[in-house]
Design an enzyme around this catalytic site. Structure first.
Site, mmCIF file in Angstrom:
data_model
loop_
_atom_site.group_PDB
_atom_site.id
_atom_site.type_symbol
_atom_site.label_atom_id
_atom_site.label_comp_id
_atom_site.label_asym_id
_atom_site.label_seq_id
_atom_site.Cartn_x
_atom_site.Cartn_y
_atom_site.Cartn_z
ATOM 1 N N LEU A 1 40.119 35.727 44.603
ATOM 2 C CA LEU A 1 40.623 34.704 43.940
ATOM 3 C C LEU A 1 42.141 35.398 43.404
ATOM 4 O O LEU A 1 42.486 37.258 43.294
ATOM 5 C CB LEU A 1 40.076 35.154 42.082
ATOM 6 N N GLY B 1 30.919 41.723 44.631
ATOM 7 C CA GLY B 1 32.181 43.188 43.411
ATOM 8 C C GLY B 1 33.229 42.366 42.476
ATOM 9 O O GLY B 1 34.383 41.467 43.934
ATOM 10 N N GLY B 2 33.211 41.934 41.756
ATOM 11 C CA GLY B 2 34.661 42.382 40.793
ATOM 12 C C GLY B 2 35.121 40.259 41.129
ATOM 13 O O GLY B 2 34.251 39.966 40.949
ATOM 14 N N ASP B 3 36.333 39.767 41.776
ATOM 15 C CA ASP B 3 36.358 38.838 41.988
ATOM 16 C C ASP B 3 36.099 38.418 44.000
ATOM 17 O O ASP B 3 37.040 37.598 44.204
ATOM 18 C CB ASP B 3 38.278 38.290 41.889
ATOM 19 N N GLU B 4 35.244 38.899 44.436
ATOM 20 C CA GLU B 4 35.410 39.214 45.814
ATOM 21 C C GLU B 4 34.112 38.180 46.453
ATOM 22 O O GLU B 4 32.743 38.863 45.885
ATOM 23 C CB GLU B 4 35.060 40.338 46.415
#
Length: 337
Positions: free
Chosen positions: A201, A241-244
């Site tokens: 993102l 994980g995160g925005d991945e």
């Protein structure tokens, strides 16, 4: 002891004495006391108990059985236990298997799904034991039941969380790798194509910093829902994980089909995703099997590099991996299986 006394009469009818019988019934008294104790234990047992004769006619159920199943003594006593397993064909077959096992003198145990009298489903741990007389013949059956619904639900939840992202409900990294290896193996076996997509993102850190992590979480959940809507049933959508996010397209006729998927993703995210009407854009990298790799490590690595190339191209677009564009972000981490 037990004593019985009676007057002893003469021929004229006069009482001339007393006759008595004394009986030592210590053993019987102990047996009666034991039976009372056993009955008290069964009545207050935390486990549901049903007792039937050797023909399966129900003779007794304890209060816990009533609580567990909803069936009262008036409902079942005098009836055959088959009434509890005759709701459908599957239950009837289940009962026949049970009956065959216990009639041969074996204890039958299983975790099974059952239905209460009111139609509510539950999971139970059930055992059925034959009771033998002094000649080794079956004369009773004892059924023990325990409600394990909560334990089963907790087990299923733990199993689910082991392979799914707790925030979005998507597959997590572990499940993604498993499915990616299976997809590669199938593509190799059937000499077909498959694709891996890596999505990041754009500007997500700024959303977190500006609006807070709760809003960031709302964005991630909204993106996950959009991805599930766009992808086919047999595809895999995972959050690394995160925005991945990563996606697997296991089968397609033409590379253009995968490009259309990427375009649909870009289009689906061109709309406000949260109550704050925030807009988010993705950068997407795509790698194909076997053109860009013949194992899961190389495919994911090349999709990652293609995604970074999409960032370099201005974000909010997709790029297919090209070997001559090996520029990578030194700050990005490597994914290891």
């Amino acid at each position: 002891m037990r004593m019985h006394c009676a007057p002893l009469h003469s021929f004229s009818g006069a009482i001339v004495g007393v006759q008595g019988i004394l009986e030592d019934f210590t053993a019987n008294k102990k047996a009666q006391d034991q039976l009372k104790t056993y009955y008290h234990v069964i009545e207050h047992s935390p486990v549901a108990v049903l007792i039937s004769d050797n023909k399966g006619q129900i003779e007794y159920i304890n209060p816990k059985y009533v609580e567990l199943t909803g069936y009262t003594p008036d409902d079942v006593i005098g009836n055959n236990v088959s009434m509890l397993y005759a709701r459908d064909q599957a239950s009837a077959e289940y009962y026949q298997e049970l009956l065959h096992e216990v009639q041969t003198g074996n204890v039958w145990r299983r975790e099974a799904f059952n239905v209460r009298k009111n139609g509510e489903g539950y999971w139970e741990n059930i055992s059925v034991s034959p009771v033998l007389d002094e000649n080794g013949q079956i004369y009773h059956f004892v059924v023990l039941k325990e409600d394990i619904t909560k334990r089963r639900e907790e087990s299923e939840k733990a199993k689910y969380l082991a392979y799914h992202d707790s925030l979005t409900g998507l597959s997590n990294r572990s499940l993604f790798y498993d499915r990616l290896m299976i997809a590669v193996a199938n593509a190799t076996r059937y000499q077909s194509q498959m694709a891996v997509m890596f999505l990041d993102l754009d500007g997500f850190k700024e959303i977190n910093d500006t609006y807070g992590h709760d809003t960031g979480d709302d964005v991630l959940k909204a993106v996950a829902e959009q991805l599930k809507t766009v992808m086919r049933k047999g595809d895999t959508v995972a959050r690394m994980g995160g925005d991945e996010f990563t996606l697997i397209v296991p089968e397609f006729e033409d590379i253009r089909d995968v490009e259309l998927v990427a375009e649909k993703i870009l289009k689906s995210l061109r709309q406000p995703l949260t109550e704050k009407a925030l807009l988010i854009t993705p950068s997407i990298g795509i790698a194909f099997y076997p053109q860009h790799g013949i194992n899961h490590e190389s495919l994911l690595s090349h999709a990652d590099k293609a995604m970074y190339q999409a960032k370099k191209q201005g974000k909010n677009n997709y790029q297919i991996y090209e070997p001559d564009q090996e520029t990578t972000n030194p700050d990005r981490h490597q994914y290891n299986t």
